[in-house]
Design a protein around this motif. Structure first.
Motif, PDB file in Angstrom:
ATOM      1  N   ALA A 288       0.772  -1.213  -0.045  1.00 29.06           N
ATOM      2  CA  ALA A 288       0.030   0.049  -0.160  1.00 29.06           C
ATOM      3  C   ALA A 288       0.923   1.442  -0.116  1.00 29.06           C
ATOM      4  CB  ALA A 288      -0.782   0.044   1.224  1.00 29.06           C
ATOM      5  N   SER A 289       1.995   1.180   0.691  1.00 30.24           N
ATOM      6  CA  SER A 289       2.720   2.449   0.799  1.00 30.24           C
ATOM      7  C   SER A 289       3.124   2.732  -0.665  1.00 30.24           C
ATOM      8  CB  SER A 289       3.894   2.032   1.723  1.00 30.24           C
ATOM      9  OG  SER A 289       3.657   2.125   3.028  1.00 30.24           O
ATOM     10  N   HIS A 290       3.707   1.771  -1.514  1.00 31.05           N
ATOM     11  CA  HIS A 290       4.233   1.884  -2.808  1.00 31.05           C
ATOM     12  C   HIS A 290       3.057   2.877  -3.465  1.00 31.05           C
ATOM     13  CE1 HIS A 290       6.495   1.459  -6.606  1.00 31.05           C
ATOM     14  NE2 HIS A 290       5.277   1.015  -7.010  1.00 31.05           N
ATOM     15  N   LEU A 291       1.690   2.735  -3.316  1.00 31.85           N
ATOM     16  CA  LEU A 291       0.709   3.616  -4.011  1.00 31.85           C
ATOM     17  C   LEU A 291       1.118   5.164  -4.092  1.00 31.85           C
ATOM     18  CD1 LEU A 291      -2.388   1.638  -3.111  1.00 31.85           C
ATOM     19  CD2 LEU A 291      -1.120   1.590  -5.322  1.00 31.85           C
ATOM     20  N   PHE A 292       1.659   5.453  -2.856  1.00 33.91           N
ATOM     21  CA  PHE A 292       1.983   6.909  -2.538  1.00 33.91           C
ATOM     22  C   PHE A 292       3.558   7.180  -2.532  1.00 33.91           C
ATOM     23  CE2 PHE A 292      -1.919   5.755  -0.722  1.00 33.91           C
ATOM     24  CZ  PHE A 292      -2.803   6.638  -1.359  1.00 33.91           C
ATOM     25  N   ASP A 293       4.233   6.168  -2.311  1.00 32.43           N
ATOM     26  CA  ASP A 293       5.811   6.438  -2.078  1.00 32.43           C
ATOM     27  C   ASP A 293       6.387   5.715  -3.396  1.00 32.43           C
ATOM     28  OD1 ASP A 293       8.236   6.883  -1.434  1.00 32.43           O
ATOM     29  OD2 ASP A 293       8.101   5.586   0.453  1.00 32.43           O
ATOM     30  N   ASN A 294       6.372   6.496  -4.489  1.00 28.92           N
ATOM     31  CA  ASN A 294       7.129   6.116  -5.663  1.00 28.92           C
ATOM     32  C   ASN A 294       7.635   7.370  -6.501  1.00 28.92           C
ATOM     33  OD1 ASN A 294       4.920   7.233  -7.712  1.00 28.92           O
ATOM     34  ND2 ASN A 294       3.704   6.064  -6.384  1.00 28.92           N
ATOM     35  N   PRO A 295       8.413   7.169  -7.459  1.00 33.64           N
ATOM     36  CA  PRO A 295       9.084   8.107  -8.150  1.00 33.64           C
ATOM     37  C   PRO A 295       8.052   9.406  -8.573  1.00 33.64           C
ATOM     38  CG  PRO A 295      10.207   6.402  -8.831  1.00 33.64           C
ATOM     39  CD  PRO A 295       8.921   5.905  -7.865  1.00 33.64           C
ATOM     40  N   ALA A 296       7.288   8.895  -8.919  1.00 35.98           N
ATOM     41  CA  ALA A 296       6.052   9.871  -9.477  1.00 35.98           C
ATOM     42  C   ALA A 296       5.644  10.914  -8.674  1.00 35.98           C
ATOM     43  CB  ALA A 296       4.840   9.233  -9.982  1.00 35.98           C
ATOM     44  N   THR A 297       5.642  10.771  -7.300  1.00 34.26           N
ATOM     45  CA  THR A 297       5.287  11.666  -6.468  1.00 34.26           C
ATOM     46  C   THR A 297       6.275  12.654  -6.243  1.00 34.26           C
ATOM     47  OG1 THR A 297       6.425  10.480  -4.510  1.00 34.26           O
ATOM     48  CG2 THR A 297       3.924   9.901  -4.853  1.00 34.26           C
ATOM     49  N   VAL A 298       7.444  12.624  -6.455  1.00 34.77           N
ATOM     50  CA  VAL A 298       8.407  13.730  -6.568  1.00 34.77           C
ATOM     51  C   VAL A 298       7.905  14.863  -7.640  1.00 34.77           C
ATOM     52  CG1 VAL A 298      10.662  14.490  -6.967  1.00 34.77           C
ATOM     53  CG2 VAL A 298      10.221  12.080  -5.694  1.00 34.77           C
ATOM     54  N   PHE A 299       7.597  14.198  -8.885  1.00 36.14           N
ATOM     55  CA  PHE A 299       7.188  14.888 -10.112  1.00 36.14           C
ATOM     56  C   PHE A 299       6.047  15.658  -9.734  1.00 36.14           C
ATOM     57  CE2 PHE A 299       3.884  14.559 -13.165  1.00 36.14           C
ATOM     58  CZ  PHE A 299       4.251  15.704 -14.296  1.00 36.14           C
ATOM     59  N   PHE A 300       5.013  14.860  -8.998  1.00 38.65           N
ATOM     60  CA  PHE A 300       3.762  15.445  -8.706  1.00 38.65           C
ATOM     61  C   PHE A 300       4.005  16.870  -7.554  1.00 38.65           C
ATOM     62  CE2 PHE A 300      -0.462  15.355  -6.368  1.00 38.65           C
ATOM     63  CZ  PHE A 300      -1.096  15.887  -7.428  1.00 38.65           C
ATOM     64  N   SER A 301       4.929  16.712  -6.854  1.00 35.27           N
ATOM     65  CA  SER A 301       5.267  17.564  -5.725  1.00 35.27           C
ATOM     66  C   SER A 301       5.862  18.909  -6.746  1.00 35.27           C
ATOM     67  CB  SER A 301       6.246  17.284  -4.771  1.00 35.27           C
ATOM     68  OG  SER A 301       5.980  16.072  -3.974  1.00 35.27           O
TER      69      SER A 301
END
Length: 965
Positions: A386-399
């Protein structure tokens, strides 16, 4: 009608009121404002043998007789002596009695005198008044106010209200590809446009200019009754009400009178009912049908009509809310894509695969002392996935995207604000001088009286009998409250705000203690299911408790912030509002985000290590993050608090509390009002009756505050919850219609306020936008595993992949070194345990520096700090670049403003030139007349008929031509 004053004591007077309830009884003069008050007429005791007394009308004593109630109104000073003069004039009348008034009667009598004096002063200001008769011993009465043309034109000139002139000019349209795109966009969105009346020619704009009676020929006045719209008329009347004073208690304006309960309310009328098929269409009904219903949620807002009906300040709020909601659409789409990317790549995520692989026998150290056993890391497989859903490289781009999104939103709002200012004639709007608040005047009056008493003692009781004159004499006009007068308020503000912040931290600490103790208690359970779900149970219940605490403290902090601002005694309403906003925002910001900050940056950082844990209380260890990290728990915390606040506070409270207040006020009025037959009461309630039972408008601060807090949820921690913009968008679609319905159907009509921007709220938004960059940088670097994974892949991995990452992040501990009494009792673990693992970068037990931080720890820490600096500077640079690339004022609007100034100058020159030509023609005709008169004197011998038939130069000829001109 006596001196513009209508005394409504005729029987059946209210039956003659206009059907719409928007006019005086003559159905011609419009009701521009309404004053409401409760009255109580005491019944005096008659002399023995006298007839039944009528309700008294005296001031200091009750004069009781069988006479009428007196339709006329004497002047206030005469009324103050009415009772005593009556006793002197008629000392022997039968049925006459003098009674001492009770304190309640004396207070009511004082209020009545204040009302009469205030209304007399309004008449002197030129307003026209119509009153309801007071036919019952107690009840509710209304004073209706009408502003005639002379008053409207005078006040419009004083207030510099911009009004449309006769001149219209063409708006320069965009050309090229922008024009084509706009036309395509308009055709595509035509079904979404509200069906409200639009300007006939959108390519033309009427030139506006501050109203001037000397230049009245410039304005397009077709009908004096409709030249000023309802919102402008009520605004003008409100200004007169605010500056009209009374000598009694030195009341300065309607706000002071309402604060002293002389009047209950003062409000402009709505434009009629918003429902009903038979009634004629009005702006309120149009707003309800096209804006304030949930069924039209997909339509754009009729911003121009909102501004026309409610004023610029409320119009700007809904324009800002609409733009914010529109901007949430692209961020929601990107957030969903980031979430779907996590879902798609979850099966290929190597760290979660290693954690879920039961062949990797990672025996973990006990989670609590004595009662917790060793456990396999594979049991935390669900949390890791479940953590991987929000903790992945795409979240850096989203930030990065959301930081730029916030900058784009603020820049676009500045452009829209400027565009609205141009079309709403707010460019060059000067800040009007505000009237002091009643509380400020009261405090200043107390200070003046204190100084007066000191002066009186030193000057042998100078001016002993001129109380009012001395208090407001010229030498005291410039006196004001100094910092020393406000020092007690400032000290109380500092102390109480500090206490409230500490209270919030205490609540967070209480929830932490609850989590620790509950986790320990559930670990004692003999039920295997309970023990296996300890973390889920504790997290879910703690977040719900935290939400309840946040909601309760939010309501308390709102009231406390208002009280703290009041004891500061700000001079004007604007200053009061700004200080209230800052205090309320500070307290609510800390309250809403304190628990989230704890989970993001503090939880699991001060745990210690096996054999040397940190304890809160004896036997209770500090709580740790889940094996997959704290980001998943941060996501849960953020989502529940955000959704809970939106659902409960922003929607249920916003719908339920106004209805509850309305019900309580209605029950209170029914209980306090005596049931009497009122022959003047019409069957159908008038508009002022319907509007009185509505909730009074208390300002836009609560509306802005809930959106600003939501903006913080969307931007500050978006790296941990990419779906936050989606839920914010769904909430705002409802919020727009909820606020619209509240303004149209549940609130009294607010006073129109001209504002050219949203004020201090823009500064708060800008601060949140900049703060979000820093917080998201730390969330990615500290809370998530992005940096450790990056470091492992490029610095420690033997083949450049993520294989072996889990083993790399786990340290060893020799179980024989556990403190006595902390080892697991009755361990049911399948194998003998010599070493257990824990998540940290520490030296193994066989190292010379056992359990000290390893080189990997310092390398990862350095990388995290470097990432924060790089991320922050990169995003700030991009934000500044976006800010520089997008001009604050649209190019077409800038050109139109310049063009409008040029058109205005040309229009004035042309009008003045025509005026000059007219004057010159009068002078020429006058000279011609004088020459003709001189010739007639020289030729008196000529016949009269000959002179009379001369068409040129005669007085008769000039007079007739002058009349035509």
């Amino acid at each position: 009608i006596i001196n513009n004053y209508v005394e409504g004591t005729q029987a059946g007077a209210r039956d003659k009121a206009s059907p719409s309830g928007l006019y005086f009884r003559d159905s011609k003069r419009k009701v521009d404002y309404v004053l409401a008050y409760h009255y109580r007429r005491s019944l005096a005791r008659p002399a023995p043998g006298a007839a039944s007394p009528e309700p008294r009308r005296g001031s200091c004593a009750a004069l009781v007789s069988n006479g009428g109630t007196g339709k006329g109104r004497a002047e206030p000073q005469q009324q103050q002596d009415g009772g005593q003069r009556a006793l002197r004039d008629w000392p022997g009348l039968p049925g006459l009695a003098v009674v001492e008034l009770s304190p309640l009667d004396a207070l009511e009598d004082e209020r009545r005198l204040q009302r009469e004096e205030y209304e007399h002063n309004l008449l002197e200001a030129g307003l026209e008044i119509e009153r309801d008769p007071e036919n019952k011993s107690q009840g509710l009465s209304f004073v209706r106010i009408h502003a005639p043309w002379q008053v409207l034109s005078r006040e419009a000139e004083l207030l510099k209200i911009k009004m449309p002139t006769k001149k219209m000019y063409e708006i320069t349209e965009e050309k090229g590809i922008l024009k084509t795109l706009n036309e395509i966009w308009y055709k595509l969105t035509e079904p979404l446009q509200p069906q409200v009346p639009q300007q006939e020619n959108t390519k033309m704009k009427t030139l506006s200019y501050p109203f001037s009676r000397e230049k009245i020929y410039l304005y397009n006045i077709k009908d004096k009754d409709t030249f000023f719209d309802n919102a402008t008329r009520s605004r003008i009347v409100r200004e007169i009400l605010k500056r009209t004073s009374t000598k009694a208690r030195n009341s300065m304006g309607i706000s002071t009178l309402i604060a002293n309960n002389v009047y209950d309310a003062a409000y402009p009328l709505h434009d009629g009912e918003y429902e009903g098929q038979n009634d004629e269409m009005n702006e309120r009904k149009l707003l309800y049908q096209e804006w304030a219903r949930y069924g039209v949620f997909y339509k754009f807002q009729p911003i121009d009509l909102i501004r026309k009906y409610f004023g610029e300040k409320i119009g700007l709020y809904f324009a800002w809310l609409g733009l914010y909601t529109e901007f949430l659409i692209p961020s929601s789409v990107v957030g969903i894509i980031v979430f779907l990317y996590g879902c798609i790549t979850i099966e290929s995520d190597i760290p979660s695969q290693e954690m879920c692989d039961q062949r990797n026998a990672f025996t973990m150290c006990p989670l609590c002392d004595k009662f917790c056993d060793y456990w396999n890391l594979s049991s935390a497989c669900v949390t890791a996935r479940a953590s991987h859903l929000f903790d992945n490289p795409a979240t850096v781009f989203f930030s990065v995207f959301m930081a730029l999104w916030a900058t784009m939103f603020l820049e676009q709002w500045k452009r829209l604000q400027m565009r609205l200012s141009y079309f709403w004639d707010l460019t060059g709007l000067e800040e009007e001088e505000e009237h002091p608040r009643p509380e400020y005047e009261t405090k200043l009056l107390q200070k003046k009286l204190k100084n007066k008493n000191i002066t009186t003692e030193n000057s042998n009781e100078f001016c002993h009998n001129c109380y009012f004159v001395c208090v407001f004499c010229p030498q005291n006009e410039k006196e004001k409250l100094t910092w020393s007068d406000r020092m007690p308020g400032y000290a109380a503000n500092f102390g109480l705000i500090l206490f409230m912040v500490m209270l919030t931290f205490s609540a967070v600490f209480g929830v932490i203690v609850y989590r620790i103790t509950t986790a320990a208690a559930l670990s004692f359970s003999t039920d295997e299911t309970t023990r296996s779900n300890v973390r889920v149970t504790v997290t879910a219940t703690a977040v719900i408790i935290n939400l309840v605490v946040v909601l309760i403290l939010d309501e308390i902090y709102g009231a406390v912030a208002k009280w703290l601002t009041e004891i500061e005694i700000p001079k004007t309403e604007k200053t009061f509002e700004e200080r209230l906003i800052l205090k309320a925002f500070l307290l609510k910001f800390v309250n809403s985000y304190a628990s989230i900050f704890y989970v993001a940056f503090f939880k699991g950082r001060f745990v210690g290590r096996p054999g040397r844990y940190v304890y809160v209380f004896e036997g209770y260890r500090m709580e740790e993050c889940a094996p997959g990290g704290c980001l998943m728990e941060l996501c849960i915390q953020l989502s529940i608090i955000m959704l809970g606040k939106q659902l409960i506070q922003n929607n249920l409270f916003e719908i339920g509390i106004p209805k509850l207040k309305k019900l309580i006020r209605k029950l209170k009025d029914e209980r306090t009002e005596v049931k009497e037959m009122d022959t003047n009461q019409s069957k159908d309630p008038q508009q002022w009756d319907l509007d009185y039972i509505l909730e009074p408008f208390t300002g836009l601060t609560p509306e802005y505050m809930e959106m600003i807090i939501q903006f913080g949820f969307v931007t500050l921690f978006v790296a941990s919850f990419p779906l936050a913009p989606v839920f914010a968008l769904l909430n705002n679609i409802i919020e727009v219609r909820l606020d619209a319905k509240k303004f149209v159907t549940e609130l009294r009509r607010p006073d129109t306020v001209r504002e050219k921007d949203i004020g201090i709220w823009y500064d708060i938004l800008s601060v949140i936008g900049k703060l979000s960059v820093i917080i998201n940088a730390f969330v990615i670097a500290v809370t998530s595993d992005f940096i450790p994974r990056l470091m492992y892949q490029y610095a420690y991995s033997q083949n450049g992949t993520m294989h072996g990452f889990i083993n790399h992040t786990l340290s060893y501990f020799n179980v024989t070194q556990l403190k006595a009494g902390t080892q697991p009792e009755n361990s049911l673990f399948a194998q003998e345990v010599s070493f257990c693992r824990f998540k940290d970068y520490r030296e193994p037990p066989w190292s010379p520096h056992q359990y000290e931080f390893s080189k990997q720890y310092w390398a990862v820490l350095s990388a995290r700090l470097a990432f924060v600096i790089l991320f922050q500077n990169l995003v700030m640079f991009l934000s500044v670049l976006v800010d520089w690339m997008i001009p604050d004022i649209p190019k077409d609007i800038s050109e139109q403003i310049k063009k409008e100034k040029a058109v205005l100058v040309d229009f004035f020159l042309k009008e003045e030139h025509e005026k000059l030509k007219l004057i010159e023609s009068f002078i020429a005709r006058d000279k011609q007349k004088r020459r003709s008169g001189t010739k007639s004197k020289r030729s008196r011998a000529a016949s009269f008929s000959q002179c009379h038939h001369s068409p040129k130069g005669s007085f008769t000829s000039f007079s007739s031509q002058h009349t035509v001109v």
